[in-house]
Design a protein around this motif. Structure first.
Motif, short mmCIF file in Angstrom:
data_model
loop_
_atom_site.label_atom_id
_atom_site.label_comp_id
_atom_site.label_asym_id
_atom_site.label_seq_id
_atom_site.Cartn_x
_atom_site.Cartn_y
_atom_site.Cartn_z
N GLY A 289 0.88 -1.14 0.13
CA GLY A 289 0.13 0.03 -0.09
C GLY A 289 0.93 1.32 -0.07
O GLY A 289 1.95 1.05 0.01
N TYR A 290 0.19 2.36 0.05
CA TYR A 290 1.06 3.73 0.11
C TYR A 290 0.28 4.63 1.14
O TYR A 290 -0.82 4.62 1.30
CB TYR A 290 0.60 4.44 -1.46
N ILE A 291 1.34 5.13 1.77
CA ILE A 291 1.15 5.97 2.83
C ILE A 291 1.82 7.21 2.86
O ILE A 291 2.98 7.16 2.48
CB ILE A 291 1.20 5.38 4.25
N ASP A 292 1.25 8.53 2.75
CA ASP A 292 1.84 9.71 2.81
C ASP A 292 2.08 10.15 4.32
O ASP A 292 1.29 10.74 5.03
CB ASP A 292 1.18 10.79 2.18
N TRP A 293 3.26 9.85 4.57
CA TRP A 293 3.66 10.25 6.28
C TRP A 293 3.97 11.67 6.44
O TRP A 293 4.07 12.07 7.52
CB TRP A 293 4.99 9.40 6.44
N SER A 294 3.64 12.30 5.32
CA SER A 294 4.00 14.02 5.72
C SER A 294 2.57 14.55 6.02
O SER A 294 2.59 15.96 6.30
CB SER A 294 4.69 14.45 4.61
N THR A 295 1.46 13.96 6.16
CA THR A 295 0.17 14.61 6.08
C THR A 295 0.31 15.12 7.72
O THR A 295 0.74 14.46 8.53
CB THR A 295 -0.94 13.76 6.05
N PRO A 296 -0.32 16.14 8.05
CA PRO A 296 -0.12 16.85 9.52
C PRO A 296 -0.46 16.01 10.31
O PRO A 296 0.30 15.71 11.46
CB PRO A 296 -1.18 18.10 9.42
N LEU A 297 -1.62 15.11 10.58
CA LEU A 297 -2.08 14.44 11.63
C LEU A 297 -1.22 13.23 11.73
O LEU A 297 -0.72 12.88 12.85
CB LEU A 297 -3.39 13.82 11.44
N ILE A 298 -0.90 12.66 10.54
CA ILE A 298 0.03 11.56 10.62
C ILE A 298 1.42 11.85 11.10
O ILE A 298 2.05 11.13 12.08
CB ILE A 298 0.17 10.72 9.23
N ALA A 299 2.05 12.88 10.76
CA ALA A 299 3.39 13.26 10.98
C ALA A 299 3.45 13.45 12.48
O ALA A 299 4.30 13.28 13.15
CB ALA A 299 3.66 14.57 10.25
N SER A 300 2.28 14.31 13.22
CA SER A 300 2.21 14.56 14.39
C SER A 300 2.19 13.05 15.26
O SER A 300 2.92 13.14 16.41
CB SER A 300 1.21 15.35 15.00
N MET A 301 1.49 12.44 15.03
CA MET A 301 1.28 11.01 15.59
C MET A 301 2.66 10.28 15.55
O MET A 301 2.82 9.39 16.41
CB MET A 301 0.14 10.28 14.96
N LEU A 302 3.28 10.13 14.21
CA LEU A 302 4.62 9.51 14.07
C LEU A 302 5.57 9.90 14.87
O LEU A 302 6.29 9.32 15.80
CB LEU A 302 4.88 9.57 12.73
N ASP A 303 5.80 11.31 15.19
CA ASP A 303 6.68 12.00 16.09
C ASP A 303 6.34 11.47 17.39
O ASP A 303 7.35 11.23 18.26
CB ASP A 303 6.55 13.64 15.89
N LYS A 304 5.11 11.62 17.85
CA LYS A 304 4.83 11.02 19.41
C LYS A 304 5.47 9.74 19.61
O LYS A 304 5.95 9.19 20.51
CB LYS A 304 3.31 11.20 19.57
N VAL A 305 5.19 8.87 18.45
CA VAL A 305 5.41 7.41 18.66
C VAL A 305 7.06 7.19 18.66
O VAL A 305 7.39 6.62 19.37
CB VAL A 305 4.70 6.64 17.59
N ASN A 306 7.44 7.93 17.76
CA ASN A 306 9.02 7.78 17.65
C ASN A 306 9.52 8.47 19.00
O ASN A 306 10.81 7.86 19.27
CB ASN A 306 9.38 8.68 16.39
N ASN A 307 8.99 9.22 19.72
CA ASN A 307 9.55 9.58 20.96
C ASN A 307 8.95 9.16 22.23
O ASN A 307 9.27 9.57 23.35
CB ASN A 307 9.10 11.14 21.04
N ASN A 308 8.14 7.55 21.97
CA ASN A 308 7.87 7.09 22.95
C ASN A 308 6.80 7.40 23.98
O ASN A 308 6.69 7.33 25.27
CB ASN A 308 8.86 6.41 23.93
N ASP A 309 6.15 8.52 23.17
CA ASP A 309 5.04 9.31 24.05
C ASP A 309 3.57 8.69 23.59
O ASP A 309 2.94 9.51 22.81
CB ASP A 309 5.25 10.93 23.53
N ASP A 310 3.35 7.46 23.96
CA ASP A 310 1.80 6.86 23.55
C ASP A 310 1.45 6.53 24.93
O ASP A 310 1.17 5.24 25.04
CB ASP A 310 2.33 5.76 22.59
#
Length: 373
Positions: A289-310
């Motif tokens: 599949g295709y995911i655009d990881w740069s969209t605002p909500l996804i980018a913010s969520m990915l940043d939180k997950v990568n910083n172990n803030d879940d």
């Protein structure tokens, strides 16, 4: 003269002899050729028949066997392995009410500009091309609360679902209805407006004849002792009892069996909403599949997950649908406020929701812990 004269063969006799030989050998040769051709034809037909049978069996296995072979869905965070399926570029969301569905829809709308509702087994590609300028990269498919996953849909699209610990899901469903929202509340209103429906239940105990005795009255948190009594009464209402387990089975199992929840590729856990959602999107991308990881909500969520803030969805806005916050705190008290009676808890854990605790590894009522494997 006689001793030196060579014997000359009789040519006529030789001709007769050769003619006789040809006459006697020709039928045998023709018969052998006929048998050879017949044997070759039979062999060719038999081989072709075997190839046709093999092709049919293989086709049947591809069309029917892929999903049946995935009946054990308790690995990889409770999610089915999709390795047996061909790459699917179509993203599908199957909505489980009061299990983070609104927040997942926010994310889907951030990822894709078009939503296409699925109402039956219609080919997804046909739905996709009914409107101009739609493709698998700018569109997603939506299975509403009233519909379910099917094997045909799963073969065509990668299905994301959501799951929630049942006790907390009941509290959320009740609080939402106490605010006079939701499909179940509308069903209950019709139930009590119909004077001929459910009369046996309405007369079975004092207070059963009024809807106000089943939903919270003390907003905004509906946590007074009276409201907690109303919640317990509501849990035993015939329109409510076992509803969460029955609905999960109905929308996520293609066989309507609680030991084979095979209608979803990946589950989003409400208790670890962001990390499990990102995990599902990564799995969708990995299989084609295709995911655009740069969209605002996804980018913010990915940043939180990568910083172990879940540690739950943080409070960002006062809305019931908030992929980054924790909207639960605005609508009801903690789950344990309503499930404090041990026998009440035990009854639910051994009832219609037992398969959710077992299959998805929840450690108990109102618990946010579960076995990831």
């Amino acid at each position: 003269h006689i001793s030196t004269t060579r014997s000359v063969p009789n040519r006529d006799a030789a001709c007769v002899s050769n003619s006789t030989m040809e006459t006697t050998t020709t039928p045998t040769t023709a018969h052998s050729k006929f048998l050879g051709k017949f044997f070759w034809l039979c062999s060719f037909t038999f081989v072709n028949l075997l190839l046709m049978i093999f092709a049919r069996i293989t086709h049947s296995q591809l069309m029917q066997g892929d999903i049946e072979q995935l009946s054990d869905h308790r690995n990889n965070n409770g999610n089915d392995s999709s390795s047996s399926f061909r790459a699917r570029d179509k993203l599908v969301f199957n909505h489980n009410p009061k299990a983070g569905g609104g927040s997942i829809l926010d994310m889907m709308n951030d990822l894709r500009s078009h939503r296409i509702d699925i109402k039956d087994d219609t080919k997804l590609s046909k739905l996709l091309h009914q409107e101009p300028n739609r493709n698998s990269r700018n569109s997603y498919f939506y299975i509403s609360e009233k519909n379910k996953s099917t094997k045909a849909i799963r073969r065509q699209g990668y299905i994301i679902g959501s799951i929630r610990e049942p006790c907390s899901q009941y509290v959320s469903l009740w609080a939402y209805g106490s605010a006079k929202h939701g499909g179940l509340h509308a069903v209950m209103v019709n139930y009590y407006n119909n004077h001929t429906r459910g009369n046996d239940f309405k007369k079975s105990a004092p207070g059963n004849d009024k809807l106000s005795n089943f939903y919270g009255q003390d907003a905004p948190f509906f946590n007074t002792s009276k409201d907690i009594e109303r919640f317990h009464r509501w849990m035993y209402h015939p329109l409510v009892h076992g509803r969460v387990g029955q609905r999960v089975k109905k929308i996520y199992s293609t066989t309507n069996r609680d030991d084979n929840i095979d209608g979803v590729d990946c589950y989003v856990y409400v208790e670890q909403f962001q990390s499990s959602l990102i995990d599902c999107l990564q799995k969708f991308e990995a299989q084609g599949g295709y995911i655009d990881w740069s969209t605002p909500l996804i980018a913010s969520m990915l940043d939180k997950v990568n910083n172990n803030d879940d540690k739950g969805r943080r409070i960002v806005k006062k809305s019931k649908n908030d992929a980054l916050g924790n909207p639960q705190v605005f609508h009801h008290a903690p789950c344990t406020t309503y499930f404090h009676n041990a026998s009440f808890v035990q009854e639910l854990q051994n009832g219609d929701e037992k398969f959710i605790f077992d299959n998805f590894g929840y450690k108990g009522c109102c618990s946010k812990e579960f076995r990831k494997n």
